[in-house]
Design a protein around this motif. Structure first.
Motif, PDB file in Angstrom:
ATOM      1  N   THR A 181      22.147   2.480 108.154  1.00 12.30           N
ATOM      2  CA  THR A 181      21.832   3.889 107.982  1.00 12.30           C
ATOM      3  C   THR A 181      23.119   4.596 107.588  1.00 12.30           C
ATOM      4  O   THR A 181      24.071   4.658 108.365  1.00 12.30           O
ATOM      5  N   LEU A 182      23.162   5.085 106.373  1.00 13.60           N
ATOM      6  CA  LEU A 182      24.373   5.693 105.824  1.00 13.60           C
ATOM      7  C   LEU A 182      24.360   7.207 105.953  1.00 13.60           C
ATOM      8  O   LEU A 182      25.277   7.882 105.475  1.00 13.60           O
ATOM      9  N   ALA A 202      14.853   4.986 114.991  1.00 11.73           N
ATOM     10  CA  ALA A 202      14.599   6.077 115.931  1.00 11.73           C
ATOM     11  C   ALA A 202      15.558   6.038 117.115  1.00 11.73           C
ATOM     12  O   ALA A 202      15.943   7.085 117.650  1.00 11.73           O
ATOM     13  N   ALA A 203      15.961   4.839 117.519  1.00 14.24           N
ATOM     14  CA  ALA A 203      16.884   4.703 118.649  1.00 14.24           C
ATOM     15  C   ALA A 203      18.308   5.085 118.287  1.00 14.24           C
ATOM     16  O   ALA A 203      19.162   5.228 119.163  1.00 14.24           O
ATOM     17  N   GLY A 204      18.588   5.237 116.991  1.00 15.20           N
ATOM     18  CA  GLY A 204      19.921   5.662 116.570  1.00 15.20           C
ATOM     19  C   GLY A 204      20.823   4.555 116.087  1.00 15.20           C
ATOM     20  O   GLY A 204      22.018   4.782 115.875  1.00 15.20           O
ATOM     21  N   SER A 212      18.015  11.860 115.215  1.00 15.16           N
ATOM     22  CA  SER A 212      19.068  12.825 115.560  1.00 15.16           C
ATOM     23  C   SER A 212      19.031  13.140 117.046  1.00 15.16           C
ATOM     24  O   SER A 212      20.083  13.239 117.701  1.00 15.16           O
ATOM     25  N   PHE A 213      17.831  13.288 117.585  1.00 16.79           N
ATOM     26  CA  PHE A 213      17.696  13.563 119.020  1.00 16.79           C
ATOM     27  C   PHE A 213      18.206  12.383 119.847  1.00 16.79           C
ATOM     28  O   PHE A 213      18.948  12.570 120.814  1.00 16.79           O
ATOM     29  N   ALA A 240      10.816  10.965 111.734  1.00 10.62           N
ATOM     30  CA  ALA A 240      11.710   9.868 112.117  1.00 10.62           C
ATOM     31  C   ALA A 240      13.164  10.321 112.118  1.00 10.62           C
ATOM     32  O   ALA A 240      13.944   9.950 113.006  1.00 10.62           O
ATOM     33  N   MET A 241      13.561  11.120 111.136  1.00  6.39           N
ATOM     34  CA  MET A 241      14.943  11.579 111.052  1.00  6.39           C
ATOM     35  C   MET A 241      15.285  12.512 112.218  1.00  6.39           C
ATOM     36  O   MET A 241      16.372  12.433 112.797  1.00  6.39           O
ATOM     37  N   ILE A 242      14.355  13.398 112.582  1.00  4.55           N
ATOM     38  CA  ILE A 242      14.597  14.309 113.705  1.00  4.55           C
ATOM     39  C   ILE A 242      14.682  13.529 115.015  1.00  4.55           C
ATOM     40  O   ILE A 242      15.554  13.782 115.851  1.00  4.55           O
TER      41      ILE A 242
END
Length: 328
Positions: A126-127, A80-82, A183-184, A178-180
């Motif tokens: 994360t690919l 979530a943190a990217g 991205s945020f 989780a994906m959104i």
């Protein structure tokens, strides 16, 4: 904030100096390249290139030898943190239970894969490329999933049993949320991520806020599904199901006003319908647990409609207000 004068160096080229303290803090010196981001809102930003060695792009976490619960928390939080690369270390050796948890969580996160695996160190990456993600489409899919969950849960009230295949949809909603959120998070940290997503920063924020509200609608669907086994009076079920269907229309219309260009009128209608649902729930009998979940669903739909109104004001689209919604 400070101001600096634009200089002309000939040939139609303009330059502006950057603060030395900022350059030193970013490890930038003469001859290095920086990234310029020209946004649709008229802002030109300068940013140092992202490094694989800087947080949160790459993190390393050492686990206590027998810890299992923390693995899921760490992976989900880092995703979530990217973070792009997550290195988990066990000073002794990973247990089979730890590996099972890690594998399950990785499979439930979009684009995540185990790329290196040794007895004491596992690397997860994360690919998923940012330009492969459509946040708007992901929100659209999330709306479909959580409203399907909600419909299945209220349908189950008549059978007084939990709906089938509910857990599968719940996992799908979790993956989308989780994906959104990822991205945020990356859009907040790195300006080129916003460019790759193809939305403005304001739009990205509004889509993320909408996602948070939809996540809560999914939570209430879970609550209704659990309460389905405790409905003693079957006569009240049809009325509860009818009101629940209306609350789903509120959510669907409000989201459409944000992602489908349905117009501000649809958001206003969603707010007006929320008032109707509030009044109906004040008069209907039934289990408090179910009524409260349905009421909260309507409230979250109204919250999304209010986000749509804010978006309309920001875009200059709200020039008149109908009498349908409560404006107090």
């Amino acid at each position: 904030m400070e101001t600096r004068k634009i200089q002309s160096v000939g040939g139609g080229t303009y330059t502006v100096s950057i603060p030395k303290d900022w350059a030193d803090a970013q490890g930038i010196t003469t001859g290095d390249a920086v990234q310029l981001h020209e946004h649709i809102d008229g802002i030109l930003a300068v940013q140092a290139p992202e490094s694989e060695q800087t947080a949160p792009s790459r993190i390393s976490v050492t686990l206590a030898p027998q810890v299992t619960d923390a693995i899921e928390r760490v992976l989900r939080a880092a995703y979530a943190a990217g973070s792009k690369t997550i290195i988990l270390k066990n000073p002794e050796s990973f247990t089979s239970e730890q590996r099972q948890v890690l594998s399950r969580v990785a499979q439930n996160l979009t684009g995540v894969s185990v790329v290196e695996d040794t007895p004491t160190e596992i690397t997860v990456k994360t690919l998923l490329a940012t330009d492969e993600v459509s946040v708007r489409q992901s929100v659209r899919q999330l709306r479909f999933v959580v409203l399907s969950m909600h419909r299945n849960a209220t349908d189950a009230l008549a059978e007084s049993s939990a709906p089938d295949q509910f857990a599968q949809r719940d996992d799908q909603a979790d993956r989308l949320e989780a994906m959104i959120t990822r991205s945020f998070s990356r859009g907040v940290q790195r300006l080129e991520e916003v460019d790759a997503l193809g939305v403005s920063r304001s739009e990205l924020f509004e889509l993320w806020m909408t996602t948070r509200e939809l996540e809560r609608v999914g939570d209430h669907a879970n609550g209704i599904a659990s309460a389905a086994q405790r409905v003693d009076d079957p006569d009240v079920v049809p009325e509860l199901q009818s009101i629940a269907e209306t609350t789903r229309e509120i959510v669907s219309d409000a989201v459409a006003a944000i992602i489908d260009d349905a117009g501000v009128g649809q958001a206003e209608q969603a707010l007006a319908t929320r008032e109707t649902v509030r009044a109906e729930l004040d008069t209907v009998a039934g289990p408090d647990a179910v009524q409260n979940r349905i009421r909260r669903t309507a409230e979250h739909g109204g919250n999304i409609a209010e986000i749509a109104l804010q978006q309309a004001i920001r875009n200059g689209e709200l020039t008149a207000v109908s009498g349908g919604a409560d404006q107090s």
